[in-house]
Each structure stands twice: as C-alpha cells, then as structure tokens.
Design an enzyme around this catalytic site. Structure first.
Site, short mmCIF file in Angstrom:
data_model
loop_
_atom_site.label_atom_id
_atom_site.label_comp_id
_atom_site.label_asym_id
_atom_site.label_seq_id
_atom_site.Cartn_x
_atom_site.Cartn_y
_atom_site.Cartn_z
N TRP A 190 -24.64 -13.43 7.67
CA TRP A 190 -24.03 -12.92 8.90
C TRP A 190 -25.00 -13.18 10.04
O TRP A 190 -26.09 -13.71 9.82
CB TRP A 190 -23.71 -11.42 8.78
CG TRP A 190 -22.41 -11.08 9.47
CD1 TRP A 190 -22.24 -10.57 10.72
CD2 TRP A 190 -21.09 -11.26 8.94
NE1 TRP A 190 -20.91 -10.41 11.01
CE2 TRP A 190 -20.18 -10.84 9.93
CE3 TRP A 190 -20.59 -11.75 7.73
CZ2 TRP A 190 -18.80 -10.87 9.75
CZ3 TRP A 190 -19.22 -11.78 7.54
CH2 TRP A 190 -18.34 -11.35 8.54
N ASP A 191 -24.61 -12.82 11.25
CA ASP A 191 -25.51 -13.14 12.38
C ASP A 191 -26.70 -12.19 12.48
O ASP A 191 -27.55 -12.34 13.34
CB ASP A 191 -24.75 -13.21 13.71
CG ASP A 191 -23.96 -11.97 14.05
OD1 ASP A 191 -24.17 -10.94 13.38
OD2 ASP A 191 -23.14 -12.02 14.97
N TRP A 192 -26.79 -11.20 11.58
CA TRP A 192 -27.95 -10.32 11.51
C TRP A 192 -28.55 -10.28 10.11
O TRP A 192 -29.43 -9.47 9.84
CB TRP A 192 -27.59 -8.89 11.92
CG TRP A 192 -26.23 -8.46 11.47
CD1 TRP A 192 -25.11 -8.34 12.23
CD2 TRP A 192 -25.82 -8.13 10.12
NE1 TRP A 192 -24.03 -7.96 11.47
CE2 TRP A 192 -24.43 -7.83 10.17
CE3 TRP A 192 -26.47 -8.08 8.89
CZ2 TRP A 192 -23.70 -7.48 9.04
CZ3 TRP A 192 -25.74 -7.73 7.76
CH2 TRP A 192 -24.38 -7.44 7.84
N ASN A 456 -12.08 -5.77 10.32
CA ASN A 456 -12.94 -5.94 11.49
C ASN A 456 -12.58 -7.23 12.21
O ASN A 456 -12.79 -8.33 11.66
CB ASN A 456 -14.41 -5.98 11.07
CG ASN A 456 -15.32 -6.34 12.24
OD1 ASN A 456 -15.58 -5.51 13.11
ND2 ASN A 456 -15.80 -7.57 12.28
N GLU A 457 -12.00 -7.11 13.40
CA GLU A 457 -11.80 -8.18 14.38
C GLU A 457 -10.79 -9.26 13.98
O GLU A 457 -10.70 -10.30 14.64
CB GLU A 457 -13.15 -8.84 14.75
CG GLU A 457 -14.11 -7.86 15.38
CD GLU A 457 -15.40 -8.48 15.91
OE1 GLU A 457 -16.06 -7.83 16.74
OE2 GLU A 457 -15.73 -9.61 15.49
N GLU A 554 -17.67 -1.06 19.26
CA GLU A 554 -18.80 -1.99 19.08
C GLU A 554 -19.30 -2.44 20.43
O GLU A 554 -18.51 -2.82 21.30
CB GLU A 554 -18.38 -3.24 18.29
CG GLU A 554 -18.43 -3.15 16.80
CD GLU A 554 -18.34 -4.53 16.14
OE1 GLU A 554 -18.87 -5.50 16.73
OE2 GLU A 554 -17.75 -4.62 15.06
#
Length: 879
Positions: A190-192, A456-457, A554
C-alpha cells in the site's frame, strides 16, 4: 509440545462417551518449502516469515530493503506439518472435527494423507469433519499455495473482462491482482506499507470431539423497543446435532445485576440447528447504557447462558452484555441543500473524533495483547472516541473489539474491500458470503461497532473512473458493484444484524447514493454522507481549502517517524533524506517532496552541513508540518459542527488518516510503529479536547470559536494573550465577560481585526508576535491553551534559539520534567529515544520561562536512563 486437552464440558453420570473435548493444536509445528529444500520449526498461530526469522534464516523482514530481498518467500508454496497423538479413545466419539479459526489463505488440508478440506479466505473460520480419518497418531498437513501466484491465476481465469486495477503503482514495490484473493489487501503493498503476502495458520486450530450434539457458536444482540421504551435481548446459538433422536433440555439465562433468571425449553433435531432465545427486560429495572469515551460510562452486565440437555449434557457460555442504541441521521438541514450525516448514540448526537486503523503489523503473530492495549489506550488518551477499521486490512482480533468496548471507542467497521473493483464469479461470491456472515455474527455483540461499511473508496473509484473503463463497459462493473455490496453484503448484514446502520462505501453520499442506484454522480459531494479529502499542493494553513462537509472520514498529511524508530530498520548510510533507503521506504508517489513542499510554505528547511543532523532536523520538521496541518484542518471541522455557511457545515465527524503504522516508514500516522507518539498525536490530544477554543483569520479579522462536546452548558470566559517572540512576558492580555458555552455546540466567541488587536499591544507586528488563548471559569483552566500564528514562523522576527534545560525527578511511577527556557520556543519537542512511554504534552509553544511536563513510562525506567536519553528540540534549533 504437549497437546492441551481442554475438557470443555463434563457431564453428570453420563459416562465419558457423552463428553465434549477439545484438543488444541497450537504451538510447535514444522514447515517445509515447496521443493523440500527447507524444513524448520514453526509456531502456530504464526506465519512463514516469522518462522524463518525466529530460526535466523532471514533477518528482520523490516530491516532496510528486505521487503524486496524476501519476495521469494511469498512466491513459494509452503506446507505446515504437525504429528500428534489423540489423548482419548477415538472409538467412543461419534463426531470429530478439525477447526481452524483462521488460515492465511489458500490451502489444501490433509489428515493422514487424505484431503479433508480446502480454504481460500483469510477472514473466516473453517470446520472439517475428520471422524472417519482421524487415528490415534496423526499427521496433519496444510499445503499452502503462493497467494501471489493464486491471485495471478484467478485473474487469468477471469477471461470475459478484466477487473482493475491489475497492479499497484511501482513506487509501492508490490504484487498484482490482490482483488482476486480474500486476504488482507494491503499485504500486497500500500502507499504506507510493504508487500509481505504471508502464508500460515494465523489463528487458533483445534480438534473437537463430541457425541449427541455440540454448540458451534453463540452470539447475541440487545435491541431497544422504542414503542414501549424497553430493552430486549436476542440470543442465537447454533448446534450440530448428530443424535438421530430429538435432544430435549432447557436454556437458562442469567443476568444477576438485572435480576434476570429465565428458563426456556429446548428441542434439538438432527442436523445444524439454530436456537433463538428472547429475553424481555422488565422496564422497572434500571439499565445503564454504554457510552463512547468522554460521554459517559462503559457499563456492561455479566450474562451466563446454560444449556442443560438430555443425558446430562450441558453447555455454558459467559459474556458481557452492553446496552446502547445507534442511529445514523440523514435528514434535511435548514439553509442547506443536502442531508445531515451524523450518529446518535443513546439518542444523543455525538461528534466522532478519531482516526483510521490499519493492521498493526504485516505479521499478525507480532500483534500482542500489550501492543493492542498500548495503541488503543493512546486513542482515548488523545481524547478520541472513534476509529474506522479500514477496509484494506483485516477484521481485527476479538481482543481489539473487547478493548474498544471497555475503553469507549466507537468502531466504524469496513468490510475488507479497498481501492479496487472485484470479481463476482460464483466461487468468489460464495467465499464472500461465508466471510460476511461469519464476521457479522462474530462482531455484532460489541457495542463499540456502530456501523458497517461495504468498502473503502470503491464507489468513488467506479464513478470517477479511476481505472479508465470504457463507457460502453461501465454497466458491467456497475452490476458487479451492486451485486457484491448491495445484493450480497448488505442483505447478509441485515439478515444478521438490524441494530446498526449499513453504508455501501466510504466515501458515499449515503441516502443520496441509495436513491441514485447505489452510485452517486459525485461521491465527494460535501452536502451528503462522508468525504475523504487530501490536498498536498494547497497551503494547509489556509482553512478555506478544506470541505465544509457533513462528515470527514479520511484526511491527512505525511511525516517521517522519529529517528529512534527508523534506526532499528536502517544503517548509517541510510540516514539522509536523499538516501536510497529514504526513497525506498516512501511508498507514496513524490511523498518525500510533497512533505518538504508543504513544510517550506511556512518554515525554513534544515541546512546543516552535518548529514545526520540535517536528517534528524528534517524528520522533526515533517512532524511539525504534519501536526500543524492536521490541527488546522481538524479545528475547521470541529468549529463547523453548528453552522451552515454557503450551504455547507453541520460537520459531525473528523477521522484523520491514519492512527498507527505497519512498519518504520514515512506515512500519515500519528503513532509510529511500536506505538511511540508523533507530534501529531500530542496535538490531537488538544484539538480533540472536549472543550476547545479555535482561532482563525478571515479577511484580516481574527476569530475565535468555542467548541463543546460537554453534556451541559457552562459559564466561562475567554482569555486572549499576545506574546512577542523576543520576550517571555506577554505583551498584552484581555479577558471577555462571562458567557454561556452551550452543550454540544460551536459558537463564535471573539472577533477583532488583526490590526486593531496589534494596536493594543506595544510594538507588535504580525512577524514579531503570536497569539494564545484559552477558556476558563473561576480561574480554573477548562480548555487547552491554543495559539494562532499571525505570520509564517519562517518570517518571525525576534525568534531566538532557546536554551531549554530539564530537571528530572520521580513521583511514583511517573517522571516529572521541570523545563526552563531562555526564550520563547515554538514546537518544543521532548524526546527520550527508544525508551517507551509518552509525555503529558509535547510539541508545544513555550511562552513562559518554566513549564512542568510529566513522562509516563510504558516499561520500568529510572532518572539516570531518562537523562542519558533525553534530547530537546525547538524550531529555531534547526536553522
């Protein structure tokens, strides 16, 4: 390791053949690689990566570039093996089952070389009948398939149309087609976070043997009947009845504190049988409800349910029962188009203050009870009352929700679908149905869970065409979306739980999305539902860039974790903002640049010639920037709760992204990997305070709003002070006349043109002075002291390097830091390195010569250890 024989239920006079026994298979196993070249011990619960690490065959997977170096582990097919004896006479048992509470993820299970079952979903339990396979001595093998290869194969089989996205952005160093496997979506990157697609038995595994019947599961739901204003309790139990004759008996329900002792007749017939019991609670009995943190007590009642059945067979379950109601209110608002979007708990509108939860580790066997408690205690210690369990991770372990119940943390529970479209073929949907039914049954008894959210999204991803779908094909994906989230997940949720709301996605327009066929034209419309908002280019000090939305679930900005956290996962050549490691660890496109861009708008960037010093200063500055950005944005949302401006407002939720970290890397978190508080978390403790003054400017006029989460009105005063950067004495001060701050509202308390404010203060300019303010009553401080910068700190005049010293003493288990400064110091950061614990305050503006701060250690320490580790930084130190 010896098998633990748990005699779950002992029978009266029925002989051993009527007992139910459970044999735990936790503990020591062996694992073998696909070609047999590696075989080693492993612990269950656990995973392959952890086994390799514990046997010192690999380094810490989080160290430096090991997420790339160890990619081979996820690409192999591993086998878990356990040889064990059955510590009872098998011939006396009519049914024997093998139960896995959690398998990660795709596997074939063999007992004595005979296939007994298959698994394909990390998020459900599995039960396999092994009655005719089990022996006195057994070999159990779980043959895992590489999740990466499986996902790739499933995507290739899905030939009639593609299901995007195929792969994550290259910066994430991830794996492809994660949407084709029911596994933690972030485990492919993921981006984190890193890509560590694990394999293993990640929860309990056991053998159950029984005669007559067995209790499979037990769940319950408190229900409030608003018509008669009384509570009821619905209890559901599932039995596996193997007796050919009906099994008769009684169900005895006891809740002593509520004076409940109820007996029901039970008749069980052969097969899987559901028993539903209904308890009407006498209206004359006083019931204390469960409240979110900051709004009341988390009262629960001890309940036992005893099933006494034929042949002396008995099953007893104990649980804590909590009573609370939850409503999602979507109704017209005067002076605004659109609808409200807020939660009422026990009939009271509650502003949700909190953040988003991601998995606490890539390797769930590392997530201990102590770590969970530390992280969740940090939530309430920062005045939060809510967490969103984000849909790209896992449904958390039971203890997580038990702690949320205990601490008063409301949980917005996503189902585990995130940032992707998903297939709807029969195998996939069958797996999802079992997953959702299992999780609803498991979690619905927890008062902390206040809403279900489908994904989510994904509504936004589809409507805003993140994946460049041709318009001619759009109807296919819309049908898939409705099939998955509405016709399947929503239906199963409402079949299993009608006590809390369900929303299809986050963000969503809620009722408007429903009216538009579940996909709204603009899912980010601030006048409906919830929104996600990110802007790394605009100036975060300018509150006008933020949406005046109904609910913001968020939002956030990145920062780097402290050097003491990074040091554990890096080496000396990595300690530079321009190093290969610094770029490798950043999984968000241009993330390191975006942090510096935002910081440079208001601060001077570190310029030290010493590379290590510059790196530490830059880390500090990213935390300052993040804390100040999220503070500005959150305060905007909090002050917007009671007003409508140009149609926007009535904001009733602020959940920033994100609470915790999964590894040592730059991210949006306020808690570092392991739980250390970033500056943002200390700021959150202030900006989520139950009573808060919020300052901001508009058209050169300075405004202060009061925000109250309190349940009653309070008479108070506002004190406003102006300090010069060059002096430790306030230049001027004023206190308002007493006024009443109304409960659960925000209101304008003070407005004055900045020029007029400065005229009353000797020699003050925007660049030379700063404003602080607080709410109080009868000289008792009620609110945190807040502040407002009249100019960017990089333009500050008279700001000197502060010589800050600390004298440390001990009071019981707490340490007292007596601070003394030679000058006004913004963003004072106290750090004790790797010593675990937190300060009572940190990152603060120090305007007086002395200040006392407390340190609460999480492990035993002493004064000399703290003195050796202590380091203090304030803004001017990095110039």
């Amino acid at each position: 390791m010896l098998l633990r024989l748990l005699l779950l239920l002992a029978l009266c006079g029925a002989g051993s053949a009527a007992m139910v026994v459970s044999v735990s298979l936790r503990g020591s196993w062996r694992i073998r690689s696909g070609n047999g070249s590696l075989e080693l011990p492993a612990e269950v619960p656990g995973c392959v990566h952890s086994a390799l690490f514990h046997q010192r065959l690999i380094q810490d997977p989080y160290y430096r570039f090991n997420n790339l170096n160890y990619r081979w582990i996820a690409l192999d097919n591993w086998t878990y093996i356990k040889k064990f004896k059955i510590p009872f006479d098998i011939s006396k048992w009519h049914k024997v089952k093998l139960v896995f509470e959690g398998i990660d993820t795709v596997a074939v299970v063999l007992l004595n070389n005979i296939p007994v079952g298959e698994t394909d979903n990390m998020f459900r339990s599995y039960s396999f009948d092994i009655t005719h396979v089990v022996q006195a001595v057994n070999i159990l093998e779980v043959h895992f398939q590489s999740p990466v290869i499986y996902a790739d194969q499933r995507s290739k089989v899905h030939t009639h149309y593609s299901v995007p996205p195929n792969c994550p952005p290259r910066v994430q160093d991830g794996e492809c087609h994660v949407n084709f496997i029911r596994k933690a979506q972030c485990s492919f990157s993921w981006d984190w976070g890193p890509s560590f697609p694990t394999q293993g038995i990640w929860k309990d595994v056991r053998i159950e043997a029984y005669n007559i019947c067995h209790l499979n599961y037990f769940t319950f739901t408190p229900i409030y009947d608003s018509n008669i204003q009384a509570w009821n309790l619905e209890i559901e139990s599932s039995f596996d009845v193997i007796s050919s004759k009906p099994v008769l008996g009684q169900a005895i329900i006891a809740i002593p504190e509520l004076k409940i002792q109820q007996t029901n007749s039970v008749e069980l017939h052969h097969g899987e049988r559901i028993v539903k019991l209904f308890v009407k609670i006498d209206k004359s009995v006083t019931i204390e409800t469960w409240w979110p943190h900051g709004h009341g007590n988390q009262t629960g009642y001890n309940m036992t349910v005893l099933f006494k059945l034929d042949g002396g067979l008995s099953f007893e379950k104990s649980a804590k029962v909590y009573f609370r109601t939850v409503e999602l209110i979507e109704e017209p608002i005067k002076g605004s188009r659109g609808l409200s979007f807020y939660f009422k708990i026990n009939g009271l509108p509650i502003f949700l203050k909190g953040s988003n939860w991601i998995p606490a580790d890539s390797f769930q066997d590392r997530v201990t009870s102590a770590l969970l408690r530390l992280l969740l205690q940090s939530v309430v210690d920062a005045n939060m009352n809510a967490l969103r369990v984000w849909g790209g991770g896992i449904y958390e372990q039971d203890e997580f929700y038990e702690l949320c119940d205990e601490l008063g943390i409301m949980v917005w529970q996503d189902f585990m679908f995130a940032c992707a479209l998903y297939p709807t073929d029969q195998d996939f949907m069958d797996s999802v149905r079992a997953e959702v039914a299992y999780q609803v049954r498991r979690l619905k008894s927890h008062p902390s869970v206040i809403t279900w959210s489908g994904n989510n999204e994904n509504e936004a991803a589809l409507v805003l065409n993140w994946y460049d779908i041709q318009s001619s094909n759009l109807s296919t994906y819309i049908d898939d979306y409705v099939t998955l989230y509405v016709k399947t997940i929503r239906r199963i949720v409402f079949e299993g739980d009608q006590t809390r709301p369900f929303i299809t996605s986050s963000p969503t327009n809620g009722a408007k999305s429903t009216a538009e066929g579940w996909l709204s034209e603009n899912p980010y419309d601030p006048n409906y539902g919830d929104v996600h908002f990110y802007d790394y280019v605009g100036d975060c000090w300018n509150w006008k860039i933020f949406p005046k939305a109904r609910f913001v679930s968020e939002y956030g900005y990145q920062s780097w974790p402290s050097f003491s956290t990074l040091e554990k996962a890096s080496s000396k050549e990595d300690w530079s903002y321009e190093s290969k490691f610094a770029h490798h660890r950043q999984h968000f496109t241009d993330g390191n640049y975006k942090m510096l861009h935002q910081a440079e708008l208001h601060f001077k960037l570190p310029q030290s010639a010493d590379q290590l010093r510059k790196f530490k200063d830059t880390i500090y500055l990213t935390q300052v920037m993040q804390a100040q950005c999220v503070k500005t944005e959150t305060e905007f949302y909090r002050r917007s709760r009671s007003e409508i401006v140009h149609g926007g407002g009535h904001t009733m939720g602020a959940l920033y992204w994100q609470l915790n970290d999964i590894w040592q890397a730059p991210s949006w978190s306020s808690l570092e990997y392991g739980g250390k508080w970033k500056m943002l978390h200390y700021f959150a403790r202030h900006f989520f305070a139950p009573l808060l003054p919020v300052g901001f400017e508009n058209e050169d006029v300075f405004f202060i709003y009061g925000v109250s989460d309190l349940h009653s009105d309070h008479k108070m005063m506002l004190t406003v002070r102006v300090h010069a950067w060059s002096s430790l004495e306030p230049v001027c001060s004023e206190t308002t006349k007493p006024f009443v701050m109304k409960a659960g509202e925000s209101a304008l308390l003070y407005d004055k043109p900045v020029a007029e404010l400065l005229r009353g203060c000797t020699n003050c300019t925007r660049q030379s002075c700063v404003v602080s303010f607080y709410l109080s009553t009868d000289r008792e401080l009620l609110s945190p002291t807040n502040y407002h910068f009249l100019s960017s700190p990089k333009e500050a005049k008279g700001l000197h390097k502060a010589n800050i010293s600390a004298t440390i003493s001990q009071q019981g288990d707490t340490f007292v830091f007596h601070l003394k400064t030679s000058a006004v110091a913004p963003f004072v950061w106290l750090d004790v390195g790797s010593l675990p614990g937190r300060f009572s305050d940190n990152g603060f503006l120090m305007t007086e010569e002395t200040r006392t701060v407390f340190f609460y250690p999480w492990k035993p320490t002493n004064e000399s250890e703290l003195e050796r580790s202590f380091h203090v930084t304030s803004l001017a130190d990095i110039y």
